[in-house]
Design a protein around this motif. Structure first.
Motif, PDB file in Angstrom:
ATOM      1  N   SER A 219      19.116  25.221   2.280  1.00 35.56           N
ATOM      2  CA  SER A 219      20.284  24.405   1.946  1.00 35.56           C
ATOM      3  C   SER A 219      19.826  23.273   1.045  1.00 35.56           C
ATOM      4  O   SER A 219      18.632  22.947   0.997  1.00 35.56           O
ATOM      5  CB  SER A 219      20.921  23.836   3.213  1.00 35.56           C
ATOM      6  N   MET A 220      20.763  22.658   0.340  1.00 38.02           N
ATOM      7  CA  MET A 220      20.404  21.581  -0.581  1.00 38.02           C
ATOM      8  C   MET A 220      19.769  20.412   0.175  1.00 38.02           C
ATOM      9  O   MET A 220      18.810  19.800  -0.296  1.00 38.02           O
ATOM     10  CB  MET A 220      21.634  21.105  -1.349  1.00 38.02           C
ATOM     11  N   GLY A 221      20.285  20.119   1.378  1.00 35.17           N
ATOM     12  CA  GLY A 221      19.729  19.023   2.168  1.00 35.17           C
ATOM     13  C   GLY A 221      18.300  19.289   2.587  1.00 35.17           C
ATOM     14  O   GLY A 221      17.442  18.411   2.523  1.00 35.17           O
ATOM     15  N   ARG A 222      18.012  20.539   3.010  1.00 33.71           N
ATOM     16  CA  ARG A 222      16.653  20.869   3.455  1.00 33.71           C
ATOM     17  C   ARG A 222      15.687  20.936   2.280  1.00 33.71           C
ATOM     18  O   ARG A 222      14.524  20.555   2.407  1.00 33.71           O
ATOM     19  CB  ARG A 222      16.667  22.199   4.212  1.00 33.71           C
ATOM     20  N   LEU A 223      16.164  21.406   1.131  1.00 32.70           N
ATOM     21  CA  LEU A 223      15.312  21.438  -0.056  1.00 32.70           C
ATOM     22  C   LEU A 223      14.913  20.024  -0.472  1.00 32.70           C
ATOM     23  O   LEU A 223      13.751  19.763  -0.802  1.00 32.70           O
ATOM     24  CB  LEU A 223      16.037  22.152  -1.197  1.00 32.70           C
ATOM     25  N   TRP A 243      15.837  16.787 -13.990  1.00 30.19           N
ATOM     26  CA  TRP A 243      14.903  17.767 -14.542  1.00 30.19           C
ATOM     27  C   TRP A 243      14.069  17.169 -15.668  1.00 30.19           C
ATOM     28  O   TRP A 243      12.934  17.559 -15.892  1.00 30.19           O
ATOM     29  CB  TRP A 243      15.667  18.999 -15.033  1.00 30.19           C
ATOM     30  N   GLY A 244      14.651  16.188 -16.367  1.00 27.02           N
ATOM     31  CA  GLY A 244      13.921  15.548 -17.455  1.00 27.02           C
ATOM     32  C   GLY A 244      12.726  14.745 -16.992  1.00 27.02           C
ATOM     33  O   GLY A 244      11.823  14.450 -17.784  1.00 27.02           O
ATOM     34  N   GLU A 245      12.696  14.359 -15.706  1.00 32.30           N
ATOM     35  CA  GLU A 245      11.576  13.590 -15.160  1.00 32.30           C
ATOM     36  C   GLU A 245      10.419  14.485 -14.728  1.00 32.30           C
ATOM     37  O   GLU A 245       9.312  13.999 -14.502  1.00 32.30           O
ATOM     38  CB  GLU A 245      12.061  12.770 -13.953  1.00 32.30           C
ATOM     39  N   LEU A 246      10.687  15.782 -14.612  1.00 30.20           N
ATOM     40  CA  LEU A 246       9.668  16.723 -14.141  1.00 30.20           C
ATOM     41  C   LEU A 246       8.928  17.365 -15.308  1.00 30.20           C
ATOM     42  O   LEU A 246       9.544  17.777 -16.292  1.00 30.20           O
ATOM     43  CB  LEU A 246      10.311  17.825 -13.294  1.00 30.20           C
ATOM     44  N   PRO A 272       0.629  22.202  -5.516  1.00 27.84           N
ATOM     45  CA  PRO A 272       1.124  23.568  -5.723  1.00 27.84           C
ATOM     46  C   PRO A 272       2.368  23.864  -4.892  1.00 27.84           C
ATOM     47  O   PRO A 272       3.280  24.563  -5.356  1.00 27.84           O
ATOM     48  CB  PRO A 272      -0.063  24.432  -5.288  1.00 27.84           C
ATOM     49  N   GLN A 273       2.428  23.325  -3.667  1.00 29.77           N
ATOM     50  CA  GLN A 273       3.605  23.549  -2.831  1.00 29.77           C
ATOM     51  C   GLN A 273       4.838  22.869  -3.419  1.00 29.77           C
ATOM     52  O   GLN A 273       5.947  23.406  -3.357  1.00 29.77           O
ATOM     53  CB  GLN A 273       3.345  23.032  -1.412  1.00 29.77           C
ATOM     54  N   ALA A 274       4.655  21.657  -3.990  1.00 31.75           N
ATOM     55  CA  ALA A 274       5.771  20.962  -4.621  1.00 31.75           C
ATOM     56  C   ALA A 274       6.242  21.711  -5.863  1.00 31.75           C
ATOM     57  O   ALA A 274       7.447  21.836  -6.115  1.00 31.75           O
ATOM     58  CB  ALA A 274       5.373  19.532  -4.981  1.00 31.75           C
ATOM     59  N   LEU A 275       5.297  22.220  -6.643  1.00 28.56           N
ATOM     60  CA  LEU A 275       5.666  23.011  -7.826  1.00 28.56           C
ATOM     61  C   LEU A 275       6.450  24.257  -7.423  1.00 28.56           C
ATOM     62  O   LEU A 275       7.438  24.623  -8.075  1.00 28.56           O
ATOM     63  CB  LEU A 275       4.405  23.412  -8.596  1.00 28.56           C
ATOM     64  N   ALA A 276       6.020  24.912  -6.338  1.00 28.64           N
ATOM     65  CA  ALA A 276       6.733  26.097  -5.857  1.00 28.64           C
ATOM     66  C   ALA A 276       8.152  25.734  -5.438  1.00 28.64           C
ATOM     67  O   ALA A 276       9.104  26.497  -5.671  1.00 28.64           O
ATOM     68  CB  ALA A 276       5.977  26.721  -4.688  1.00 28.64           C
ATOM     69  N   LEU A 277       8.318  24.560  -4.837  1.00 25.97           N
ATOM     70  CA  LEU A 277       9.647  24.104  -4.432  1.00 25.97           C
ATOM     71  C   LEU A 277      10.557  23.938  -5.641  1.00 25.97           C
ATOM     72  O   LEU A 277      11.716  24.393  -5.651  1.00 25.97           O
ATOM     73  CB  LEU A 277       9.534  22.780  -3.667  1.00 25.97           C
ATOM     74  N   PHE A 278      10.049  23.292  -6.707  1.00 24.25           N
ATOM     75  CA  PHE A 278      10.889  23.066  -7.884  1.00 24.25           C
ATOM     76  C   PHE A 278      11.155  24.364  -8.653  1.00 24.25           C
ATOM     77  O   PHE A 278      12.179  24.470  -9.340  1.00 24.25           O
ATOM     78  CB  PHE A 278      10.258  21.996  -8.771  1.00 24.25           C
ATOM     79  N   LYS A 282      15.186  25.921  -9.446  1.00 23.66           N
ATOM     80  CA  LYS A 282      15.770  26.392 -10.701  1.00 23.66           C
ATOM     81  C   LYS A 282      16.974  27.296 -10.443  1.00 23.66           C
ATOM     82  O   LYS A 282      17.916  27.347 -11.251  1.00 23.66           O
ATOM     83  CB  LYS A 282      14.723  27.124 -11.532  1.00 23.66           C
ATOM     84  N   ALA A 283      16.949  28.004  -9.331  1.00 23.38           N
ATOM     85  CA  ALA A 283      18.075  28.885  -8.991  1.00 23.38           C
ATOM     86  C   ALA A 283      19.325  28.087  -8.627  1.00 23.38           C
ATOM     87  O   ALA A 283      20.441  28.615  -8.668  1.00 23.38           O
ATOM     88  CB  ALA A 283      17.681  29.793  -7.826  1.00 23.38           C
ATOM     89  N   HIS A 284      19.136  26.811  -8.298  1.00 23.52           N
ATOM     90  CA  HIS A 284      20.264  25.949  -7.915  1.00 23.52           C
ATOM     91  C   HIS A 284      20.697  25.034  -9.066  1.00 23.52           C
ATOM     92  O   HIS A 284      21.567  24.177  -8.871  1.00 23.52           O
ATOM     93  CB  HIS A 284      19.884  25.089  -6.708  1.00 23.52           C
TER      94      HIS A 284
END
Length: 391
Positions: A219-223, A243-246, A272-278, A282-284
């Motif tokens: 969910s957006m809250g958990r992400l 997205w411009g800050e990333l 790496p875990q944070a990169l995987a999260l972002f 992208k799907a959202h």
């Protein structure tokens, strides 16, 4: 006839209050100065109103002014406010709005901007609003605070600070000679029994089980909550992330100065875990906004309550902000990383300018290692002892 005579006024030397009757009194100061005041009472509220120096205002004129003041008070007219208006001195209500307008551009949090003004207009303006900022004394402020001091202790403390800010502004503008006697006010108020509450935090030993639990439902809250944990950032900084800050190629997130509490740009190295999260985020992504974590309303960011609800749904009584404390405790108790590095990761201000300059120049890559170790710990990859989450 009053109790005083012109001769008695001239001969009065000992410091004190010499009553003439009907509230009029001669005040003799320790240095020998003499002035007139009239004490009036309306709706159970008593006030002393100055009528001028006895060296310039004779007894007869003082009596006439006192009578005029009493008449206006009975008609519901504030003579002090009238006098201040004529002299160009603003009322407390006007001063509140001026101070708010001057300071609002420097406040980054829109909620704080609104609360600062609302607190004063709700709890101070009703009793102090029509009075000149030059006329507000410790007694008036004490009575204002006493109304909510025990019932709403945190609000009362904020109100005390904001009233003092307005009065200090009046001193700087030349509308009054001195600020409030805050120590006197504090001593005259009852003791508040409530303790300062810190943000509830999850013990760091629970994190390796908690983070996988977050990922069970997307969910957006958990992400957003996962991003808060992996970056050790404030929830507001994450919710307003764009997205411009990333920079996913460089594995950094640059938070602009205007969104940082310290007012300085902050670069967060992404594990790496944070990169995987972002990458999952992208799907959202939505065409109409650059927000990484958009809210339900079009163009609006995710609300703080959404993160709170996600935590409640998971059955834990902690706050999103508390994960910064969890991270800090983990660094201190489970690692050999220096405390300065942890403070830099949390974007805390370092008072020592030499240390601060050193941090800006050399600590990004060290922080990258630290955040990677933290993310691995969150995944339970460091062979740590783990305790079961309480149900």
């Amino acid at each position: 006839m009053g109790n005083l005579t012109a001769t008695a006024v001239a001969k009065a030397k000992a410091p004190g209050r010499y009553g003439d009757g009907e509230g009029l009194a001669l005040i003799v100061g320790k240095g020998g100065s003499k002035s007139w005041i009239v004490r009036v009472q309306k709706d159970g509220r008593r006030r002393d109103i100055g009528l001028g120096s006895a060296s310039k205002v004779p007894l007869k004129l003082a009596r006439e002014r006192a009578a005029e003041v009493r008449q206006k008070i009975e008609l519901g007219i504030d003579p002090v406010a009238e006098r201040a208006k004529a002299a160009g001195i603003p009322t407390f209500s006007v001063a509140v709005k001026k101070v708010h307008a001057e300071n609002a551009p420097s406040w980054k949090n829109p909620k704080h901007k609104a609360q600062w003004l609302n607190t004063l207009e709700t709890y101070a303006v009703p009793s102090l609003g029509n009075r000149s900022v030059a006329d507000i004394d410790a007694a008036a402020v004490r009575d204002c605070l006493a109304a909510i001091w025990l019932e709403k202790p945190e609000t009362a403390r904020r109100l005390r600070q904001r009233i003092a800010t307005v009065i200090d502004w009046a001193v700087a503008k030349g509308y009054r000679a001195s600020g409030l006697a805050l120590p006197v006010i504090d001593k005259a108020l009852p003791k508040q029994r409530g303790k300062v509450k810190h943000h509830a935090a999850l013990p760091h030993a629970d994190i390796p089980l908690f983070v996988p639990k977050i990922r069970e439902i997307e969910s957006m809250g958990r992400l957003a909550l996962e991003a808060v944990i992996l970056t050790a950032a404030r929830s507001g900084e994450v919710r307003l992330m764009t997205w411009g800050e990333l920079d996913l190629e460089e594995a950094t997130w640059t938070v602009p100065a205007e969104r940082m509490k310290a007012g300085r740009e902050h670069v967060v190295p992404l594990s790496p875990q944070a990169l995987a999260l972002f990458e999952r985020m992208k799907a959202h992504r939505r065409e109409y906004t650059d927000l990484v974590f958009p809210g339900q309303k079009r163009g609006k960011p995710l609300s703080d309550m959404t993160l709170t609800k996600a935590l409640r749904d998971m059955g834990v009584s902690v706050t999103a902000h508390g994960f910064r404390s969890t991270f800090r405790d983990w660094v201190a108790e489970q690692t050999n990383w220096p405390s300065d590095l942890a403070e830099a990761a949390l974007a805390h201000v370092v008072s020592d300018k030499t240390v601060a300059a050193y941090q800006r120049g050399t600590m990004l890559e060290k922080r990258r290692e630290l955040m990677a170790a933290w993310a691995s710990y969150c995944d339970g990859a460091l062979g740590c002892n783990v305790v079961r989450l309480a149900k």
